[in-house]
Design a protein around this motif. Structure first.
Motif, PDB file in Angstrom:
ATOM      1  N   GLU A 124      21.533  68.071  70.297  1.00  0.00           N
ATOM      2  CA  GLU A 124      21.103  69.106  69.368  1.00  0.00           C
ATOM      3  C   GLU A 124      20.945  68.601  67.940  1.00  0.00           C
ATOM      4  OE1 GLU A 124      23.835  72.331  69.716  1.00  0.00           O
ATOM      5  OE2 GLU A 124      23.114  72.936  71.709  1.00  0.00           O
ATOM      6  N   THR A 125      21.285  67.345  67.684  1.00  0.00           N
ATOM      7  CA  THR A 125      21.159  66.789  66.331  1.00  0.00           C
ATOM      8  C   THR A 125      19.953  65.864  66.203  1.00  0.00           C
ATOM      9  OG1 THR A 125      22.544  64.844  66.783  1.00  0.00           O
ATOM     10  CG2 THR A 125      23.674  66.864  66.094  1.00  0.00           C
ATOM     11  N   ASN A 126      19.125  65.800  67.231  1.00  0.00           N
ATOM     12  CA  ASN A 126      18.006  64.853  67.235  1.00  0.00           C
ATOM     13  C   ASN A 126      16.800  65.465  66.511  1.00  0.00           C
ATOM     14  OD1 ASN A 126      15.640  63.293  68.148  1.00  0.00           O
ATOM     15  ND2 ASN A 126      17.130  62.267  69.460  1.00  0.00           N
ATOM     16  N   ALA A 127      16.558  64.992  65.295  1.00  0.00           N
ATOM     17  CA  ALA A 127      15.474  65.538  64.476  1.00  0.00           C
ATOM     18  C   ALA A 127      14.105  65.302  65.111  1.00  0.00           C
ATOM     19  CB  ALA A 127      15.520  64.932  63.075  1.00  0.00           C
ATOM     20  N   LEU A 128      13.922  64.139  65.730  1.00  0.00           N
ATOM     21  CA  LEU A 128      12.628  63.830  66.349  1.00  0.00           C
ATOM     22  C   LEU A 128      12.304  64.804  67.478  1.00  0.00           C
ATOM     23  CD1 LEU A 128      10.141  62.053  66.695  1.00  0.00           C
ATOM     24  CD2 LEU A 128      11.528  60.505  68.114  1.00  0.00           C
ATOM     25  N   ALA A 129      13.320  65.205  68.236  1.00  0.00           N
ATOM     26  CA  ALA A 129      13.096  66.150  69.340  1.00  0.00           C
ATOM     27  C   ALA A 129      12.549  67.472  68.811  1.00  0.00           C
ATOM     28  CB  ALA A 129      14.393  66.372  70.106  1.00  0.00           C
ATOM     29  N   TYR A 130      13.113  67.964  67.701  1.00  0.00           N
ATOM     30  CA  TYR A 130      12.623  69.203  67.111  1.00  0.00           C
ATOM     31  C   TYR A 130      11.198  69.023  66.570  1.00  0.00           C
ATOM     32  CZ  TYR A 130      17.427  70.998  67.288  1.00  0.00           C
ATOM     33  OH  TYR A 130      18.673  71.426  67.704  1.00  0.00           O
ATOM     34  N   TYR A 131      10.950  67.880  65.956  1.00  0.00           N
ATOM     35  CA  TYR A 131       9.629  67.602  65.387  1.00  0.00           C
ATOM     36  C   TYR A 131       8.555  67.596  66.480  1.00  0.00           C
ATOM     37  CZ  TYR A 131       5.849  64.977  63.149  1.00  0.00           C
ATOM     38  OH  TYR A 131       4.624  64.564  62.676  1.00  0.00           O
ATOM     39  N   LEU A 132       8.842  66.906  67.586  1.00  0.00           N
ATOM     40  CA  LEU A 132       7.879  66.856  68.685  1.00  0.00           C
ATOM     41  C   LEU A 132       7.721  68.226  69.339  1.00  0.00           C
ATOM     42  CD1 LEU A 132       8.779  63.403  70.300  1.00  0.00           C
ATOM     43  CD2 LEU A 132       6.785  63.966  68.901  1.00  0.00           C
ATOM     44  N   ALA A 133       8.813  68.982  69.407  1.00  0.00           N
ATOM     45  CA  ALA A 133       8.726  70.345  69.943  1.00  0.00           C
ATOM     46  C   ALA A 133       7.810  71.197  69.067  1.00  0.00           C
ATOM     47  CB  ALA A 133      10.112  70.973  70.020  1.00  0.00           C
ATOM     48  N   ALA A 134       7.847  70.956  67.754  1.00  0.00           N
ATOM     49  CA  ALA A 134       6.963  71.678  66.836  1.00  0.00           C
ATOM     50  C   ALA A 134       5.504  71.320  67.090  1.00  0.00           C
ATOM     51  CB  ALA A 134       7.339  71.362  65.390  1.00  0.00           C
ATOM     52  N   LYS A 135       5.243  70.045  67.344  1.00  0.00           N
ATOM     53  CA  LYS A 135       3.865  69.623  67.630  1.00  0.00           C
ATOM     54  C   LYS A 135       3.372  70.255  68.934  1.00  0.00           C
ATOM     55  CE  LYS A 135       2.453  65.518  66.351  1.00  0.00           C
ATOM     56  NZ  LYS A 135       2.269  64.057  66.184  1.00  0.00           N
ATOM     57  N   ALA A 136       4.282  70.366  69.901  1.00  0.00           N
ATOM     58  CA  ALA A 136       3.926  71.038  71.159  1.00  0.00           C
ATOM     59  C   ALA A 136       3.620  72.510  70.909  1.00  0.00           C
ATOM     60  CB  ALA A 136       5.062  70.894  72.167  1.00  0.00           C
ATOM     61  N   ALA A 137       4.446  73.155  70.107  1.00  0.00           N
ATOM     62  CA  ALA A 137       4.236  74.576  69.793  1.00  0.00           C
ATOM     63  C   ALA A 137       2.904  74.779  69.081  1.00  0.00           C
ATOM     64  CB  ALA A 137       5.388  75.094  68.934  1.00  0.00           C
ATOM     65  N   ARG A 138       2.598  73.872  68.183  1.00  0.00           N
ATOM     66  CA  ARG A 138       1.320  73.986  67.471  1.00  0.00           C
ATOM     67  C   ARG A 138       0.150  73.811  68.439  1.00  0.00           C
ATOM     68  NH1 ARG A 138      -1.339  70.684  62.484  1.00  0.00           N
ATOM     69  NH2 ARG A 138      -2.306  72.485  61.480  1.00  0.00           N
ATOM     70  N   GLY A 139       0.319  72.872  69.374  1.00  0.00           N
ATOM     71  CA  GLY A 139      -0.720  72.684  70.381  1.00  0.00           C
ATOM     72  C   GLY A 139      -0.933  73.914  71.231  1.00  0.00           C
ATOM     73  N   MET A 140       0.134  74.693  71.415  1.00  0.00           N
ATOM     74  CA  MET A 140       0.047  75.934  72.198  1.00  0.00           C
ATOM     75  C   MET A 140      -0.268  77.145  71.318  1.00  0.00           C
ATOM     76  SD  MET A 140       3.065  75.455  75.078  1.00  0.00           S
ATOM     77  CE  MET A 140       4.414  75.108  73.922  1.00  0.00           C
ATOM     78  N   LYS A 141      -0.660  76.888  70.068  1.00  0.00           N
ATOM     79  CA  LYS A 141      -1.053  77.935  69.111  1.00  0.00           C
ATOM     80  C   LYS A 141       0.083  78.887  68.772  1.00  0.00           C
ATOM     81  CE  LYS A 141      -5.238  76.313  69.684  1.00  0.00           C
ATOM     82  NZ  LYS A 141      -5.792  75.337  68.720  1.00  0.00           N
ATOM     83  N   ASN A 142       1.302  78.371  68.784  1.00  0.00           N
ATOM     84  CA  ASN A 142       2.464  79.191  68.447  1.00  0.00           C
ATOM     85  C   ASN A 142       3.018  78.701  67.108  1.00  0.00           C
ATOM     86  OD1 ASN A 142       4.858  80.611  68.278  1.00  0.00           O
ATOM     87  ND2 ASN A 142       5.383  80.364  70.434  1.00  0.00           N
TER      88      ASN A 142
END
Length: 316
Positions: A124-142
């Motif tokens: 839960e402290t992995n900043a890169l995991a959150y960053y990549l999750a954000a890119k995925a969310a953006r790809g899904m228009k969220n």
């Protein structure tokens, strides 16, 4: 018995001897692959890693092979290898994030998000995991989910310039100019020469009618990197909108001198020349753009026809 065996054809190696030999062969192949990769002999490195994992599909070598596949542009093979790695070591956060990056290249945002969420659950402290999750969310228009994930990434690393920049992009997509500008200022305090941040800052200034501030941003980018195509195009677009046609032509002439093989600059200069009534110059630029990029001939010709139809009365 040993003497007779040696005299009449020898004996089969014991299982222990065979295991030792396979281990030796694996290590030779693995480290030959690493050396080949370091020497930029990518094809040979891949061959070594492939043969190595046939002997022992240990996680490190699977990761090395996946990385080599990515460098070679073999994303499908990289994904298969990473799936194999994760099946073998399901708690491998690095492997999950590598898989997420591959999914991003393949525009498979749902699988990307799945890999990121698994990584976040493990760490839960992995900043890169959150960053990549954000890119995925953006790809899904969220966009809202993207902002949530980026905010969590920044909470883990307050100097995460890429996360601030991506959040600024999402905020600007939502036309939240003030908040986007706040994130861009943070990016530039961390990395003063971040070209994408300066470009976005200039675009926001331009949209808000703050012309001089926008020019300043684009000029800063060109001082940092005289070969930044986007800076020329954004500044040229602004000059055209303000009917500063001579300055726009001068700008694109400068760009063509620096990057004479870039068809876009000739196309844009041709467009501006047509708008200012220079038909002959416009035709020459359009011809040059098509010569440099024949695949876009239909688009360029179509744009040229549209420009003629929309040109000011009296040009022809």
């Amino acid at each position: 018995m040993g003497l007779l065996s040696s005299l009449f054809g020898g004996s089969k190696p014991s299982e222990d001897q065979q295991a030792k030999q396979e281990k030796k062969n694996f290590e030779i192949l693995k480290y030959d692959g690493i050396r080949a990769h370091n020497m930029h002999q990518l094809a040979y490195a891949i061959k070594c890693f492939e043969q190595a994992i046939e002997l022992n599909d240990e996680p490190e070598t699977l990761q090395l092979l996946a990385n080599a596949y990515v460098e070679a542009g073999r994303t499908d093979d990289a994904r298969i290898t990473l799936d194999r790695l994760i099946n073998k070591t399901p708690e491998n956060v690095k492997g999950l994030l590598s898989l997420a990056s591959i999914c991003y290249m393949q525009e498979d945002y749902e699988s990307m998000d799945d890999a990121c969420q698994k990584a976040i659950k493990l760490d839960e402290t992995n900043a890169l995991a959150y960053y990549l999750a954000a890119k995925a969310a953006r790809g899904m228009k969220n966009d809202l989910q993207a902002i949530v994930m980026l905010t969590k990434a920044i909470a883990q690393n307050e100097e995460y310039a890429a996360a601030y920049l991506l959040r600024a992009e999402v905020l600007w997509d939502m036309r939240q100019a003030k908040d986007a500008m706040g994130d861009l200022e943070k990016v530039l305090s961390i990395a003063p020469e971040e070209e994408d941040a300066l470009l976005l800052k200039g675009k926001i200034h331009a949209a808000l009618g703050e012309t001089q501030e926008a020019y300043t941003c684009f000029d800063q980018v060109l001082e940092i990197n005289p070969f930044n195509e986007k800076a020329y195009l954004l500044k040229g677009e602004m000059l055209a909108e303000q009917k500063e046609f001579d300055k726009a032509v001068e700008l694109y002439t400068e760009a063509t001198e620096l990057m004479p093989q870039n068809a876009v600059f000739y196309q844009e200069r041709g467009r501006i020349r047509l708008l200012k009534g220079d038909k002959d110059g416009s035709v020459e630029d359009m011809k040059k753009a098509i010569e440099l990029n024949p695949e876009n001939e239909k688009q360029i010709t179509g744009n040229y026809d549209n420009f003629k139809q929309n040109a000011a009365p009296g040009i022809y």
